[in-house]
Design a protein around this motif. Structure first.
Motif, PDB file in Angstrom:
ATOM      1  N   LEU A   1      42.107  35.452  42.383  1.00  0.00           N
ATOM      2  CA  LEU A   1      43.514  35.835  42.367  1.00  0.00           C
ATOM      3  C   LEU A   1      43.578  37.358  42.448  1.00  0.00           C
ATOM      4  CD1 LEU A   1      46.581  35.383  41.843  1.00  0.00           C
ATOM      5  CD2 LEU A   1      46.042  35.377  39.379  1.00  0.00           C
ATOM      6  N   VAL A   2      44.330  37.851  43.419  1.00  0.00           N
ATOM      7  CA  VAL A   2      44.518  39.295  43.551  1.00  0.00           C
ATOM      8  C   VAL A   2      45.991  39.588  43.335  1.00  0.00           C
ATOM      9  CG1 VAL A   2      44.279  41.291  45.046  1.00  0.00           C
ATOM     10  CG2 VAL A   2      42.629  39.421  45.216  1.00  0.00           C
ATOM     11  N   ILE A   3      46.275  40.488  42.419  1.00  0.00           N
ATOM     12  CA  ILE A   3      47.670  40.812  42.109  1.00  0.00           C
ATOM     13  C   ILE A   3      47.966  42.228  42.573  1.00  0.00           C
ATOM     14  CG2 ILE A   3      49.287  41.186  40.204  1.00  0.00           C
ATOM     15  CD1 ILE A   3      48.068  38.715  38.923  1.00  0.00           C
ATOM     16  N   GLY A   4      49.053  42.369  43.319  1.00  0.00           N
ATOM     17  CA  GLY A   4      49.337  43.648  43.982  1.00  0.00           C
ATOM     18  C   GLY A   4      48.592  43.664  45.295  1.00  0.00           C
ATOM     19  N   ALA A   5      47.984  44.822  45.615  1.00  0.00           N
ATOM     20  CA  ALA A   5      47.043  44.867  46.738  1.00  0.00           C
ATOM     21  C   ALA A   5      47.678  44.632  48.091  1.00  0.00           C
ATOM     22  CB  ALA A   5      45.922  43.862  46.512  1.00  0.00           C
ATOM     23  N   GLY A   6      48.982  44.923  48.229  1.00  0.00           N
ATOM     24  CA  GLY A   6      49.681  44.717  49.489  1.00  0.00           C
ATOM     25  C   GLY A   6      49.074  45.449  50.669  1.00  0.00           C
ATOM     26  N   ASP A   7      48.287  46.494  50.387  1.00  0.00           N
ATOM     27  CA  ASP A   7      47.666  47.245  51.487  1.00  0.00           C
ATOM     28  C   ASP A   7      46.488  46.516  52.113  1.00  0.00           C
ATOM     29  OD1 ASP A   7      45.167  48.046  49.935  1.00  0.00           O
ATOM     30  OD2 ASP A   7      46.716  48.937  48.678  1.00  0.00           O
TER      31      ASP A   7
ATOM     32  N   LEU B   1      48.578  50.695  58.568  1.00  0.00           N
ATOM     33  CA  LEU B   1      47.271  50.888  57.926  1.00  0.00           C
ATOM     34  C   LEU B   1      46.327  49.735  58.274  1.00  0.00           C
ATOM     35  CD1 LEU B   1      48.690  52.160  54.541  1.00  0.00           C
ATOM     36  CD2 LEU B   1      47.299  53.523  56.107  1.00  0.00           C
ATOM     37  N   PRO B   2      46.034  49.562  59.554  1.00  0.00           N
ATOM     38  CA  PRO B   2      45.192  48.428  59.968  1.00  0.00           C
ATOM     39  C   PRO B   2      43.782  48.481  59.377  1.00  0.00           C
ATOM     40  CG  PRO B   2      45.504  49.979  61.798  1.00  0.00           C
ATOM     41  CD  PRO B   2      46.456  50.392  60.701  1.00  0.00           C
ATOM     42  N   ARG B   3      43.329  49.666  58.982  1.00  0.00           N
ATOM     43  CA  ARG B   3      41.966  49.738  58.407  1.00  0.00           C
ATOM     44  C   ARG B   3      41.868  49.021  57.072  1.00  0.00           C
ATOM     45  NH1 ARG B   3      39.779  55.853  59.013  1.00  0.00           N
ATOM     46  NH2 ARG B   3      40.718  56.300  61.023  1.00  0.00           N
ATOM     47  N   THR B   4      42.952  49.018  56.295  1.00  0.00           N
ATOM     48  CA  THR B   4      42.900  48.246  55.046  1.00  0.00           C
ATOM     49  C   THR B   4      43.474  46.847  55.239  1.00  0.00           C
ATOM     50  OG1 THR B   4      44.963  49.304  54.330  1.00  0.00           O
ATOM     51  CG2 THR B   4      42.916  50.187  53.416  1.00  0.00           C
ATOM     52  N   ALA B   5      44.503  46.702  56.068  1.00  0.00           N
ATOM     53  CA  ALA B   5      45.204  45.414  56.196  1.00  0.00           C
ATOM     54  C   ALA B   5      44.507  44.438  57.143  1.00  0.00           C
ATOM     55  CB  ALA B   5      46.637  45.674  56.667  1.00  0.00           C
TER      56      ALA B   5
ATOM     57  N   SER C   1      47.203  47.028  40.530  1.00  0.00           N
ATOM     58  CA  SER C   1      48.606  47.356  40.264  1.00  0.00           C
ATOM     59  C   SER C   1      48.924  48.803  40.586  1.00  0.00           C
ATOM     60  CB  SER C   1      48.897  47.111  38.782  1.00  0.00           C
ATOM     61  OG  SER C   1      48.177  48.048  38.006  1.00  0.00           O
ATOM     62  N   THR C   2      50.212  49.105  40.686  1.00  0.00           N
ATOM     63  CA  THR C   2      50.670  50.487  40.666  1.00  0.00           C
ATOM     64  C   THR C   2      50.647  50.957  39.208  1.00  0.00           C
ATOM     65  OG1 THR C   2      52.919  49.622  40.574  1.00  0.00           O
ATOM     66  CG2 THR C   2      52.097  50.259  42.739  1.00  0.00           C
ATOM     67  N   ASP C   3      51.272  52.080  38.936  1.00  0.00           N
ATOM     68  CA  ASP C   3      51.257  52.629  37.578  1.00  0.00           C
ATOM     69  C   ASP C   3      52.108  51.786  36.619  1.00  0.00           C
ATOM     70  OD1 ASP C   3      49.567  54.882  38.042  1.00  0.00           O
ATOM     71  OD2 ASP C   3      51.202  55.775  39.187  1.00  0.00           O
ATOM     72  N   PRO C   4      51.942  51.997  35.315  1.00  0.00           N
ATOM     73  CA  PRO C   4      52.646  51.155  34.330  1.00  0.00           C
ATOM     74  C   PRO C   4      54.114  51.521  34.145  1.00  0.00           C
ATOM     75  CG  PRO C   4      51.148  52.654  33.212  1.00  0.00           C
ATOM     76  CD  PRO C   4      50.969  52.894  34.675  1.00  0.00           C
ATOM     77  N   PHE C   5      54.781  51.844  35.231  1.00  0.00           N
ATOM     78  CA  PHE C   5      56.238  51.996  35.192  1.00  0.00           C
ATOM     79  C   PHE C   5      56.710  51.552  36.571  1.00  0.00           C
ATOM     80  CE2 PHE C   5      54.016  56.063  35.692  1.00  0.00           C
ATOM     81  CZ  PHE C   5      54.354  56.395  37.001  1.00  0.00           C
ATOM     82  N   GLY C   6      57.997  51.241  36.710  1.00  0.00           N
ATOM     83  CA  GLY C   6      58.493  50.709  37.982  1.00  0.00           C
ATOM     84  C   GLY C   6      58.021  49.269  38.165  1.00  0.00           C
TER      85      GLY C   6
ATOM     86  N   MET D   1      46.781  35.913  46.935  1.00  0.00           N
ATOM     87  CA  MET D   1      47.230  37.292  46.783  1.00  0.00           C
ATOM     88  C   MET D   1      48.707  37.269  46.423  1.00  0.00           C
ATOM     89  SD  MET D   1      47.270  40.299  49.646  1.00  0.00           S
ATOM     90  CE  MET D   1      48.869  41.099  49.842  1.00  0.00           C
ATOM     91  N   VAL D   2      49.035  37.900  45.301  1.00  0.00           N
ATOM     92  CA  VAL D   2      50.414  37.880  44.819  1.00  0.00           C
ATOM     93  C   VAL D   2      50.965  39.301  44.854  1.00  0.00           C
ATOM     94  CG1 VAL D   2      51.942  37.289  42.916  1.00  0.00           C
ATOM     95  CG2 VAL D   2      49.877  35.925  43.332  1.00  0.00           C
ATOM     96  N   GLU D   3      51.832  39.539  45.796  1.00  0.00           N
ATOM     97  CA  GLU D   3      52.403  40.886  45.989  1.00  0.00           C
ATOM     98  C   GLU D   3      53.914  40.751  45.871  1.00  0.00           C
ATOM     99  OE1 GLU D   3      51.501  44.303  46.837  1.00  0.00           O
ATOM    100  OE2 GLU D   3      53.694  44.388  46.656  1.00  0.00           O
ATOM    101  N   ILE D   4      54.502  41.578  45.055  1.00  0.00           N
ATOM    102  CA  ILE D   4      55.940  41.436  44.809  1.00  0.00           C
ATOM    103  C   ILE D   4      56.786  41.856  46.013  1.00  0.00           C
ATOM    104  CG2 ILE D   4      56.380  43.708  43.799  1.00  0.00           C
ATOM    105  CD1 ILE D   4      57.941  42.218  41.542  1.00  0.00           C
ATOM    106  N   ASP D   5      56.250  42.783  46.821  1.00  0.00           N
ATOM    107  CA  ASP D   5      57.086  43.423  47.843  1.00  0.00           C
ATOM    108  C   ASP D   5      56.607  43.101  49.264  1.00  0.00           C
ATOM    109  OD1 ASP D   5      58.674  45.082  49.346  1.00  0.00           O
ATOM    110  OD2 ASP D   5      58.436  46.816  48.014  1.00  0.00           O
ATOM    111  N   PRO D   6      57.275  42.178  49.968  1.00  0.00           N
ATOM    112  CA  PRO D   6      56.846  41.816  51.329  1.00  0.00           C
ATOM    113  C   PRO D   6      56.831  43.011  52.280  1.00  0.00           C
ATOM    114  CG  PRO D   6      58.723  40.458  50.611  1.00  0.00           C
ATOM    115  CD  PRO D   6      58.494  41.459  49.547  1.00  0.00           C
TER     116      PRO D   6
END
Lengths: 283, 283
Positions: free
Chosen positions: A80-86, A119-123, A156-161, A104-109
């Motif tokens: 399970l990968v959480i975040g990691a949209g890149d 960013l095809p090198r990561t995606a 994850s991103t930082d612990p805010f937002g 992969m669970v990403e909140i933001d499509p």
């Protein structure tokens, strides 16, 4: 023309990158998304103005968050990968033939869409048939899962937002429950250097220690993150991150890396004394 | 009022620190010297506009350049320190009762004077009776010395300007000659990350490898140096930096440190793969 992207690492410290041009900018339902091109770092992605990754140094973060647990657990099949949209973590994970399925669970499509385009090198491996992408809140996703995964990676991103929920005791408790009996959770763990980051790091560590039997922290040099000194958390029900490192087996896989080595693996867990102290204070 | 000190880490990357006030500024015979006060880093010293040290993170550099060789060599008595006008290396060295004599060779007397006045936290042990300060060019000083020192610490500025001679093959050859048969030389070794720094690092490494039997590189997280990923060179006639680490003996000394530990010592020599490759290219 001079165009500079600047991030405040604290209210008294600025880090600036000369930008060739801004390739993309939009406000999603969750956050502001920008992509820039630069001479020094290649393309880079920011969310709400915070650096997420640059093409020049993303390999450090993605290798260290992926290969460290993969070299310890002897048979990761379900992840399970959480975040990691890149897509950087997915790129590294899909190099392992033994991995059978990745949720992969990403909140933001929109993050995924933007990274696919810019960013095809990561995606590049998001379309691997083993990957299922769920556009959901990671906190909610893990609530309903039990005894399912060998490995959870919290990118994850930082612990805010939008990332705030991924630093809560409830979330870590649910990750514990979602893991099999020998499962491992790895998370991005902030930095020990600047005061606010160190407090966030301590808070995350305290909550993970309360949830997991084994909980250790390791470090890497990530030049575009505040202070360049970044930490990851390794939490586990069974495996010790250094004693259970299977260097021979991992090296037999023949994966080429640019930062990670099995020698560096052990070294990354040898933390500076002041960092050990910060962690001990909340254990 | 806003007052910011900015250093260009490359022509495309800037690092900026909010300054409370400038405490000192002068041009010596060799370089421009400035001292600032800041909220985030306390006081900091720049030479020709390049960050030398801040009160907040100088402990990392000074501990790592001093305690690593001291924990390997079983009986350091005579030490040569080149550069180090700020006194940080001397402060760490004078904590060892076994050290009998330290020759400190600093080209610029004004740096020492300024640090005594404005940076008492690093300059606090320059008056130790075991310390002899020589205001000379380090390159010239070592030419006339033979079989004299157990340890040489090269605490140089960058390989341009006044510090340039301290990165030459002649200098390293003379250091070899100035050391006893089991002597160790440690030097600040630049950074592997940004291209110009990496080239300087490779050049230094190549020259040291040509002069010394054993030559290894180790790393630390130094947030106020370019990229935060900084290297040190460990060169020796006899002792291996990890195999000859005497952790028990060093820990028996009971020295308290904030960054260095004997566990971290071994970990610091486990370098990222891309750094190993840069080094191998010139070995």
């Amino acid at each position: 023309m001079e165009l500079w992207f600047t991030e405040r690492h604290t209210s008294n410290v600025k880090f600036s990158i000369r930008v060739d041009r801004q390739l993309y900018s939009a406000q999603s339902e969750f956050q502001r998304i920008d992509v820039f091109d630069s001479k020094e770092f290649g393309r880079f992605l920011t969310l709400d103005g915070y650096m997420m990754l640059t093409e020049k140094d993303e390999f450090i973060y993605h290798e260290m968050i992926t290969h460290v647990p993969m070299a310890v657990h002897p048979g990761v099949k379900r992840v399970l990968v959480i975040g990691a949209g890149d897509g950087g973590v997915i790129r590294e994970l899909t190099r392992y033939h033994g991995v059978e399925h990745i949720d992969m669970v990403e909140i933001d499509p929109l993050v995924v869409e933007v990274c696919r385009k810019y960013l095809p090198r990561t995606a590049c491996r998001l379309d691997d048939p083993r990957v299922s992408i769920h556009y959901e809140d990671g906190l909610k996703f893990v609530r309903s899962v039990e005894n399912e995964y060998d490995l959870i990676i919290v990118d994850s991103t930082d612990p805010f937002g939008p990332g705030e929920g991924l630093f809560t005791k409830e979330f870590y408790g649910n990750c514990y429950k979602a893991l099999r009996e020998d499962g491992i959770m790895v998370n991005q763990h902030e930095s020990p250097f600047y005061e606010d980051d160190a407090v966030a790091m301590q808070r995350a560590h305290k909550r993970i220690v309360e949830s997991f039997d084994i909980s250790r922290v390791y470090q890497a040099h990530i030049p575009t993150y505040p202070s360049g000194h970044w930490l990851f958390g390794f939490a586990s029900k069974k495996y010790h991150p250094v004693r259970n490192l299977n260097a021979v087996a991992w090296n037999m896989l023949g994966l080429s890396t640019r930062y990670y080595t099995t020698q560096l693996h052990a070294g990354a867990f040898a933390l500076p004394y002041y960092v050990e102290e910060l962690l001990r204070d909340v254990e």
